[in-house]
Design a protein around this motif. Structure first.
Motif, PDB file in Angstrom:
ATOM      1  N   GLN A   6      46.405 -60.591 -71.486  1.00 32.48           N
ATOM      2  CA  GLN A   6      46.385 -60.711 -72.946  1.00 32.48           C
ATOM      3  C   GLN A   6      46.275 -59.329 -73.582  1.00 32.48           C
ATOM      4  O   GLN A   6      45.744 -58.401 -72.977  1.00 32.48           O
ATOM      5  N   LEU A   7      46.800 -59.194 -74.779  1.00 30.09           N
ATOM      6  CA  LEU A   7      46.662 -57.949 -75.530  1.00 30.09           C
ATOM      7  C   LEU A   7      45.491 -58.092 -76.482  1.00 30.09           C
ATOM      8  O   LEU A   7      45.346 -59.104 -77.152  1.00 30.09           O
ATOM      9  N   ALA A  30      46.678 -51.461 -63.215  1.00 31.05           N
ATOM     10  CA  ALA A  30      45.938 -52.176 -64.248  1.00 31.05           C
ATOM     11  C   ALA A  30      46.894 -53.153 -64.922  1.00 31.05           C
ATOM     12  O   ALA A  30      47.965 -52.773 -65.371  1.00 31.05           O
ATOM     13  N   THR A  31      46.504 -54.396 -64.968  1.00 32.81           N
ATOM     14  CA  THR A  31      47.322 -55.399 -65.640  1.00 32.81           C
ATOM     15  C   THR A  31      46.430 -56.226 -66.540  1.00 32.81           C
ATOM     16  O   THR A  31      45.207 -56.190 -66.425  1.00 32.81           O
ATOM     17  N   THR A  32      47.045 -56.966 -67.426  1.00 35.69           N
ATOM     18  CA  THR A  32      46.264 -57.791 -68.337  1.00 35.69           C
ATOM     19  C   THR A  32      47.035 -59.054 -68.670  1.00 35.69           C
ATOM     20  O   THR A  32      48.259 -59.038 -68.728  1.00 35.69           O
ATOM     21  N   GLU A  58      51.063 -59.824 -65.995  1.00 32.81           N
ATOM     22  CA  GLU A  58      50.139 -59.941 -64.875  1.00 32.81           C
ATOM     23  C   GLU A  58      50.867 -59.628 -63.571  1.00 32.81           C
ATOM     24  O   GLU A  58      51.971 -60.092 -63.334  1.00 32.81           O
ATOM     25  N   LYS A  60      41.159 -56.802 -77.158  1.00 35.58           N
ATOM     26  CA  LYS A  60      39.833 -57.066 -76.592  1.00 35.58           C
ATOM     27  C   LYS A  60      38.914 -57.444 -77.744  1.00 35.58           C
ATOM     28  O   LYS A  60      38.752 -56.695 -78.694  1.00 35.58           O
ATOM     29  N   THR A  72      49.835 -62.460 -72.631  1.00 36.26           N
ATOM     30  CA  THR A  72      50.947 -61.734 -72.002  1.00 36.26           C
ATOM     31  C   THR A  72      51.013 -62.105 -70.526  1.00 36.26           C
ATOM     32  O   THR A  72      50.750 -61.284 -69.650  1.00 36.26           O
TER      33      THR A  72
END
Length: 183
Positions: free
Chosen positions: A6-7, A2-4, A37, A9, A33
């Protein structure tokens, strides 16, 4: 994985704790962030091992997993230590004191080979009691295992803070116990 990118939601209906990403409040902005990714290729290592019907048990799986994940570590004692004596510079004898303990070919304080499903998860000198070793054993099975034979061998059951634990010498399913012993 799991990656994102941005911090926070912004579209959560229920937001427990700190309201990260709640753009309606001051100071709760979305934080980019990009370095988090996972872009590009990823390498993974898998292990597959066959079991027959009789062999398939939690104990056997834990034993094979431990052998696969635990590397064999060894060190050869040599006259010249390349960290101290650089061979490309000059060579001289290292002087060791005469009172060092002798290292024998084999040393044994405890044999756990007969206990299926029990693994040594830690063995180290105690922090609070001089000349004492800490032994932490993990039960990798769904069965309670009796370790009362350790009491006869001089091991005292403790908690992780090296305080005496007066409960029985049984380790519950998927649990661990800590023991100390004077060396």
């Amino acid at each position: 994985m799991a990656t994102t990118g941005q911090l926070g939601k912004s579209n959560l209906l229920w937001r427990p704790g700190r309201a990260s990403g709640d753009t309606t409040s001051v100071g709760h902005v979305m934080t980019p962030t990009p370095m988090a990714e996972e872009l590009g290729n990823n390498d993974f290592e898998f292990g597959i091992t066959p079991f027959t019907g009789e062999e398939l048990s939690e104990k056997n799986i834990a034993t094979r997993l431990d052998k696969w994940l635990s590397p064999n570590v060894s060190y050869q004692i040599q006259k010249y230590n390349l960290f101290v004596n650089r061979l490309d510079n000059k060579i001289w004898d290292i002087e060791f004191p005469d009172n060092l303990p002798k290292i024998t070919d084999e040393e044994s304080y405890l044999d756990l080979n007969l206990l299926d499903g029990i693994e040594v998860s830690a063995l180290y000198p105690a922090y609070t009691i001089k000349d004492t070793m800490v032994l932490r054993l993990s039960n990798m099975t769904s069965e309670t295992i009796d370790l009362s034979f350790l009491k006869k061998k001089g091991y005292i059951k403790t908690n992780a803070l090296e305080e005496v634990d007066r409960s029985d010498y049984k380790v519950g399913p998927y649990d661990m116990n800590t023991f100390i012993r004077k060396m």
